[in-house]
Design an enzyme around this catalytic site. Structure first.
Site, mmCIF file in Angstrom:
data_model
loop_
_atom_site.group_PDB
_atom_site.id
_atom_site.type_symbol
_atom_site.label_atom_id
_atom_site.label_comp_id
_atom_site.label_asym_id
_atom_site.label_seq_id
_atom_site.Cartn_x
_atom_site.Cartn_y
_atom_site.Cartn_z
ATOM 1 C CG ASP A 543 -4.086 21.166 -47.515
ATOM 2 O OD1 ASP A 543 -4.326 22.030 -46.627
ATOM 3 O OD2 ASP A 543 -3.652 21.504 -48.837
ATOM 4 C CD GLU A 546 -8.553 25.542 -44.156
ATOM 5 O OE1 GLU A 546 -9.165 25.116 -45.137
ATOM 6 O OE2 GLU A 546 -7.441 25.166 -43.734
ATOM 7 C CG ASP A 620 -0.790 27.742 -48.045
ATOM 8 O OD1 ASP A 620 -0.136 26.763 -47.684
ATOM 9 O OD2 ASP A 620 -1.436 27.671 -48.869
HETATM 10 C C1 NOJ Z 1 -2.738 24.099 -49.552
HETATM 11 C C2 NOJ Z 1 -1.705 23.721 -48.266
HETATM 12 O O1 NOJ Z 1 -1.671 24.554 -47.356
HETATM 13 C C3 NOJ Z 1 -0.539 23.419 -49.215
HETATM 14 O O2 NOJ Z 1 0.594 23.052 -48.251
HETATM 15 C C4 NOJ Z 1 -0.530 22.305 -50.320
HETATM 16 O O3 NOJ Z 1 0.558 22.160 -50.913
HETATM 17 C C5 NOJ Z 1 -1.820 23.034 -51.516
HETATM 18 N N1 NOJ Z 1 -2.998 23.359 -50.714
HETATM 19 C C6 NOJ Z 1 -1.738 21.755 -52.390
HETATM 20 O O4 NOJ Z 1 -2.558 20.615 -52.079
#
Ligand code: NOJ
Length: 961
Positions: A543, A546, A620
């Site tokens: 995650d 970017e 998100d």
């Molecule tokens: C951002 C991610 O997009 C999300 O899915 C995740 O739960 C959070 N980071 C925490 O790791």
């Protein structure tokens, strides 16, 4: 992406209203626009747009400064080389080396570089030590094939002064017409121009120049304001190489639809971007970023970028791929021309003009000619790689949330799924499982027994996915950060120190996976003996790659940070994510000597090529109908852009969905190639069994439908892995000649199965309108209601418990009908074939099967069969070549048989039949199988069920009805 943010006065006011009136309103949260650049706040974007405006304003009096020096042109072995000369002033000319490569695949590639930078003949500012060339290594990360030069491409003997013409492609039916002055290129297929470069004259290569100190008040100073330094959000980008953007207009004459260039939360058919009703004001941006609370119907950048665009018109698809990993924007304008000015509107032809510009790097563009969408997928996949054939389990349902708080919590969720008889394959752990956000560790208090937890999951063949992010906590004694620092594997800041920024752990460093040594080290952190207490059923989620940096400009890294080999972050920003994923993928390949398995890695950030090693999701999103609706075009668009393994967080990440929304989201989510429920840490728990009946039961039904169709899903993924075809396909892709369907992006087809789903995405809906392009019969999947009639929408009932799903006549769909707890437990289950007959009483389909986890299929350990039904006979024949491991695999599958065949819309005469003849491997079966015919009331197709024909899934057989 901070967890939560302080309430602004505006919010406080709104909140008090809500409390005051006691009503239950969930205000929609939306992105903080001020945190992300608009075009006018990005120097090179503003300059390139202004350049285009100026060129357009000057019209015919515009003199493009770019000219191909005729004396420099050489054509050899399928490649044209030359020098484009940019005239800056009477005394200043800039040399731009040009190549146009004609590839054996039929694609063409145009590159433009800059001689001075290439030779390192420039001065860097601020004493910087970064590389002087334009970045030229992106292809190392992205391209895997398809670069063989054409042997037959040749100069067209019919010459015309001022033009160079090259014939290429299949039977040399393609032609590139290169005009020398001003320099432009037209790409033709069968004598018609489909793609034009620099037809509008927006070609712009910002050449190197020394900084001149202009006096205050001088117009020049203002003009050069963003050339040498740029400040945004309190952060100053030092730009040691000065301005260096590349821009080009690419037009598609006669094409009114363009698709692609993910990732944007927008319709699949891209909109115009220069304002006007229904259009965007901003260009589509590609600069991978963690966009907190992103908005829908927007050209704003998101987490991933694939600069691959397809233009489509009746019976023709063409594509361009802009290979550049720096920040990129694309403007789109559509113009209409009228062949007959006296009959306005009659025969009007739309041309889509696109304008691309990147902040740095070379100009490097591929042109693909199709003409079918499938051929475009194939050619693009040949170049950037086809999507990975994933582990079978990863096509099942994934249960995630931020966070399952203890190992006992995980075990309990696992038990509950069983109690409620809801299948699932994977449970996920977000960042809280770690010891203080130190990746590769377990929190000793909350996860005291990770092994026991994984073993429990393994009992039902379930898996665990845990998150590993690229930011490494700065804490002394943490071995990962110590090794990162001592080995010099971290990304550096412009002053040559290890870059330090802020993310989940607080102060962090970032691994620089562009460094092959660093990538090797990173991969070495995953073996079982290194990453303690992880077992064979654990996989990885990357995650924030970017990368997300909470205190960085636009929530990412400064552009003047420095990577391996002294490349600036600016140059590689959009491939930063895949460099990490590549290293993680390699780490998962062989976690124990001799145990080589297909890795499963989920990545948030991506670029072209990511499909070879990962799955992704749309980040998100929010628990609202709007985000459910936008997930469909987003998933479809990624699919046609070569990266089909994608889904959206089911239920929505931020906020709490209503029961209806959650239920509809599951019913839609079963059509995402990557099917995962996920939720923010501040949301209420929403595992499907918690919501209560009838919702729980309806969701369980939906998930079971996904599992029932897993053989079809796996076959579609296999197709994607060899042909690049999307796993779920939009309307235009399946019916490329039906113009009314081109912009439909809310219904989808599963692979080549003819299954057509249209998820409900609005509150309170009790029906949906499904558009049907052809005059085949379409049968409701559940009760065989017939829908027929080309070029119109058909109302299909969709009360809450109903998933709108049709089968196009003419297909054979493989299924597994026995409900199990996980896909792993279905491995030896028998198959059902559903044969939906077409108007002529025919149907066909395919199935692909292998062990679902190793690479043995590369040595032939697979079953690939074609089923066909014609002349009242259903048969199974072998497809494709095999290898040394075929026989052994077939032996292992010997006991896996077909337990049922359902024929939809059989002829009436079948009423009289009660049995059929089965011939397997050349021999007639000893007993006949019973056939039952079911007549139905009006509007529904009759069907017949053949029970237990007992033929092997891997055998050659036929069943005569
Ligand atoms: C951002 C991610 O997009 C999300 O899915 C995740 O739960 C959070 N980071 C925490 O790791």
């Amino acid at each position: 992406m901070p967890k939560s943010r302080p309430a602004s006065p505006r919010w406080a006011l709104l909140l008090s209203f809500v409390v005051l009136f006691g009503c239950f309103i969930i205000p929609a949260v939306t992105v903080e626009h001020a945190n992300f650049k608009k075009c006018h706040q990005s120097g090179f974007c503003k300059r390139n747009r202004a350049y285009a405006d100026e060129v357009s304003a000057q019209g015919y009096s515009w003199n493009s400064p770019y000219e191909l020096d005729a004396a420099s042109i050489r054509f050899k072995d399928g490649q044209l080389q030359g020098t484009v000369v940019k005239t800056v002033s009477a005394n200043e000319k800039v040399k731009l080396p040009l190549t146009i490569s004609f590839l054996e695949s039929g694609a063409a590639r145009v590159t433009v570089d800059e001689e001075k930078r290439l030779k390192g003949d420039i001065e860097l500012r601020h004493g910087s030590k970064v590389r002087k060339e334009r970045y030229n290594e992106v292809e190392k990360w992205v391209l895997v094939g398809g670069l063989e030069l054409s042997k037959s491409a040749t100069l067209n003997p019919e010459t015309e002064s001022g033009l160079t013409k090259v014939l290429y492609g299949p039977e040399n039916k393609f032609q590139a017409i290169i005009r020398h002055a001003p320099f432009d290129v037209q790409f033709q297929r069968d004598g018609q121009t489909h793609v034009q470069f620099n037809n509008k004259g927006y070609l712009n290569v910002e050449h190197w120049r020394p900084k001149v100190d202009h006096p205050e008040g001088d117009g020049e100073k203002e003009k050069e304001e963003t050339w040498w330094e740029e400040t945004f959000g309190g952060n100053t980008d030092s730009k040691p190489r000065g301005p260096e953007s590349v821009g080009l207009d690419i037009s598609f004459p006669g094409y009114s639809h363009v698709f692609g260039i993910p990732e944007h939360a927008d319709s699949m058919s891209l909109k115009e971007t220069r304002g006007g009703s229904g259009n965007h004001e901003e260009p589509y941006r590609m600069y991978n970023a963690d966009v907190f609370e992103y908005e829908t119907n927007s050209p704003m950048t998101l987490y991933g970028s694939i600069p691959f665009m397809q233009a489509h018109r009746k019976d023709s698809t063409v594509g361009v791929f802009w290979l550049n990993s720096a920040e990129t924007w694309v403007d789109i304008v559509k113009t209409k021309s009228y062949p007959n000015p006296l009959a306005l509107g009659v025969g009007a032809k739309t041309t889509t003009q696109t304008h691309w510009f990147s902040e740095s790097g070379r100009l490097d563009v591929f042109v693909f000619f199709g003409p079918s969408p499938q051929e475009i997928s194939k050619a693009y996949g040949e170049l950037t790689g086809y999507s990975q054939l994933p582990q079978q389990f990863s096509l099942g349902y994934h249960q995630c949330r931020w966070n399952y708080v203890t190992d006992e919590d995980v075990r309990e969720v696992d038990r509950k799924f069983d109690k409620y008889k809801i299948p699932y394959d994977v449970i996920w752990l977000d960042i809280e499982y770690t010891d203080g956000k130190k990746y590769f560790t377990w929190d000793p208090l909350t996860f005291p027994d990770p092994r026991g937890m994984q073993e429990q999951l393994d009992e039902s063949e379930r898996k665990l996915v845990i998150i590993i992010d690229p930011h490494i906590k700065v804490e002394s004694g943490y071995p990962v950060v110590e090794e990162l620092k001592s080995n010099g594997y971290a990304t550096k800041s412009k002053d040559d120190n290890i870059y330090e920024g802020w993310c989940w752990p607080g102060s962090s460093h970032w691994v620089d996976c562009l460094n092959p040594e660093a990538a090797k080290w990173w991969a070495g952190l995953f073996p079982y003996d290194k990453f303690k207490d992880t077992l064979h059923n654990t996989f990885i989620w990357n995650d924030m790659n970017e990368p997300s940096v909470f205190n960085g400009p636009e929530t990412t890294m400064p552009k003047d940070n420095v990577h391996h080999d002294n490349w600036e972050h600016r140059d590689i920003h959009n491939i930063n994510g895949i460099a990490l994923v590549n290293a993680t993928y390699n780490g998962l390949l062989e976690r124990k000597k001799g145990e080589i398995r297909r890795p499963f890695v989920l990545t948030r950030s991506y670029y072209a090529g990511a499909q070879r090693m990962s799955a992704t999701w749309t980040g998100d999103n929010q628990a609202s109908w709007e985000y459910l609706a936008i997930s469909l075009p987003m998933v479809l668009n990624n699919g046609i852009s070569g990266f089909p393994f994608i889904g959206a967080d089911v239920g929505g990440f931020f906020g709490d969905p209503s029961k209806e929304l959650l239920t509809r989201w599951y019913q839609a989510g079963i059509w995402y190639p990557f099917f995962r429920g996920h939720a923010h840490i501040d949301t209420r728990r929403r595992e499907p069994y918690l919501i209560g009946d009838p919702y729980t039961a309806i969701i369980a039904q939906a998930i079971r439908l996904r599992y029932q169709l897993l053989p079809a899903w796996y076959t579609a993924f296999h197709e994607a892995s060899v042909n690049g075809t999307p796993v779920v396909r939009p309307q235009f892709y399946v019916h490329p000649a039906d113009e009314s369907g081109f912009d439909i992006d809310d219904q989808l087809y599963l692979g080549s199965t003819g299954l057509l789903a249209k998820p409900v995405v609005s509150e309170g809906a009790t029906s949906v309108d499904i558009y049907i392009a052809d005059d085949e019969k379409y049968f409701d999947y559940f009760d065989y209601t017939i829908y027929q009639g080309a070029g119109k929408r058909h109302t299909v009932p969709a009360p809450l418990e109903k998933i709108p799903l049709l089968m196009q006549g003419g297909h054979i769909i493989p299924r597994k009908d026995r409900p199990r707890r996980s896909s792993g437990l279905m491995k030896w289950d028998p198959y059902t074939l559903v044969v939906a007959l077409d108007k002529n009483g025919k149907a066909d389909g395919t199935i692909y099967i292998d062990d679902g986890e190793t690479f043995d299929y590369e040595s032939g350990a697979y079953i690939h069969r074609r089923f066909s039904f014609q002349d009242s006979t259903l048969s199974s024949e072998d497809v494709g070549t095999k290898g040394p491991k075929t026989a052994k695999f077939l032996k292992s599958m010997e006991g896996v048989r077909i337990e049922k065949v359902v024929i939809v819309d059989p002829p009436k005469e079948w009423q009289e039949k009660s049995s059929v003849t089965v011939i397997e491997n050349g021999a007639k079966a000893a007993s006949t199988s019973p056939l039952e015919y079911f007549a139905q009331e009006r509007g529904k197709a009759p069907f017949a069920i053949l029970k237990d024909p007992n033929v092997g899934i891997g055998n050659t057989w036929s069943i005569e009805f």
